[in-house]
Design a protein around this motif. Structure first.
Motif, PDB file in Angstrom:
ATOM      1  N   SER A   6      -4.421  -7.678  -5.966  1.00  0.00           N
ATOM      2  CA  SER A   6      -4.082  -8.705  -4.968  1.00  0.00           C
ATOM      3  C   SER A   6      -5.242  -9.663  -4.750  1.00  0.00           C
ATOM      4  O   SER A   6      -5.046 -10.876  -4.582  1.00  0.00           O
ATOM      5  CB  SER A   6      -3.698  -8.038  -3.643  1.00  0.00           C
TER       6      SER A   6
ATOM      7  N   GLN B  23      -4.743  -3.086  -4.682  1.00  0.00           N
ATOM      8  CA  GLN B  23      -5.419  -3.992  -3.749  1.00  0.00           C
ATOM      9  C   GLN B  23      -6.385  -4.919  -4.479  1.00  0.00           C
ATOM     10  O   GLN B  23      -6.533  -6.089  -4.118  1.00  0.00           O
ATOM     11  CB  GLN B  23      -6.154  -3.178  -2.682  1.00  0.00           C
TER      12      GLN B  23
ATOM     13  N   VAL C 103       0.834  -1.197   0.000  1.00  0.00           N
ATOM     14  CA  VAL C 103       0.000   0.000   0.000  1.00  0.00           C
ATOM     15  C   VAL C 103       0.874   1.254   0.000  1.00  0.00           C
ATOM     16  O   VAL C 103       0.644   2.200  -0.755  1.00  0.00           O
ATOM     17  CB  VAL C 103      -0.961   0.009   1.206  1.00  0.00           C
TER      18      VAL C 103
END
Length: 297
Positions: free
Chosen positions: A92, A89, A4
């Motif tokens: 992921s 994200q 992040v």
């Protein structure tokens, strides 16, 4: 959290590069989009993009091309941090295993999700930017909104908060902003990945050089605007519309009135500067992002 932080940092640097390269083009785009329709038999304020550049420099100097840059510069960190972090994200979540490359379709989904998130930051920022950029184009249109002369981004925000319904006023144009950012980012990240994979000859694009990344980023940015440009025109005219005596009641009304009075051509006002901006600005953005992300490990 480490990923992040890397996406936050790389996204911020990429966004700054995009803004510095692309803002003058964006100023001309907004001026062309927001200039009032000419009276019958009268020419428009600007004959085209180059005429808008000449008039802007003549009246305001070269600094006029960077008018309204304060608002996006102040929020570019947040905007691009959110864009690339949400995309990262989602990547992921969609990966079958850590480090596995994603398909083009998966990148489309990631781009759409990132577009939803950034819309809520982009809308008030762009309202402030458009009000500043459009002041000279709206001058003399007869609209009461032209009586307001903003001294800078904070002055726009204060005026809107005070006279246009508080925070709600800053989110004028949210619907077309979502209509631009969600499909636009879906297309942009999908095209970016597709071009990288085409150049690399497969799903592994980690060895691509700077030139390939710039080419992919520039073409991806062009795809963004080619796909959603009429939505951006609607967003701009709504955001600079006079709230006391509005010309448009909403996005659909703006679409109908522009199409009725100017035809399809009216929905593509400022398209040339937008496309001219998209290639170098997004090439700079993606290159800066990828290089920064790679250097962070």
């Amino acid at each position: 959290m480490a990923d992040v932080a890397k996406d936050l940092t790389a996204g911020t640097i990429g966004g700054a590069a995009q803004l510095v390269v692309g803002h003058p083009f964006d100023t001309i785009k907004v001026k062309l989009q927001s200039q009032p329709a000419p009276l019958p038999g009268q020419p428009p304020k600007y004959a085209g993009a180059m005429d808008a550049v000449k008039q802007t420099i003549s009246a305001e100097g070269p600094r006029g091309l960077y008018k309204g840059m304060g608002a996006p510069l102040a929020t570019v960190a947040a905007f691009n941090a959110v864009l690339f972090t949400v995309r990262g994200q989602m990547e992921s979540l969609l990966r079958s295993e850590p480090g596995a490359p994603l398909s083009v379709n998966q990148q489309v989904v990631c781009g759409a999700g990132a577009g939803v998130a950034v819309s809520f930051l982009a809308c008030p920022t762009e309202l402030i930017k458009c009000r500043l950029q459009a002041q000279s184009a709206l001058a003399g249109s007869g609209s009461s909104s032209t009586a307001v002369k903003y001294s800078g981004p904070m002055d726009v925000a204060k005026h809107v908060m005070r006279s246009e319904g508080g925070l709600r006023g800053l989110y004028k144009g949210l619907v077309p902003t979502l209509g631009r950012e969600v499909p636009g980012n879906a297309v942009m990240f999908g095209v970016y990945e597709a071009i990288k994979q085409f150049i690399a000859g497969g799903a592994d694009t980690s060895s691509l050089g700077r030139g390939s990344l710039m080419a992919a980023g520039g073409l991806a940015g062009a795809a963004f605007w080619a796909f959603v440009y009429p939505t951006d025109v609607i967003k701009s005219v709504l955001q600079v519309d006079d709230h006391r005596n509005p010309k448009f009641s909403g996005s659909i009304d703006a679409f109908r009135k522009i199409s009725s009075s100017e035809g399809v051509k009216g929905l593509y006002r400022g398209f040339g500067p937008a496309m001219a901006r998209s290639v170098p600005a997004n090439a700079a953005c993606f290159l800066a992002y990828e290089m920064t992300r790679a250097s962070l490990g």
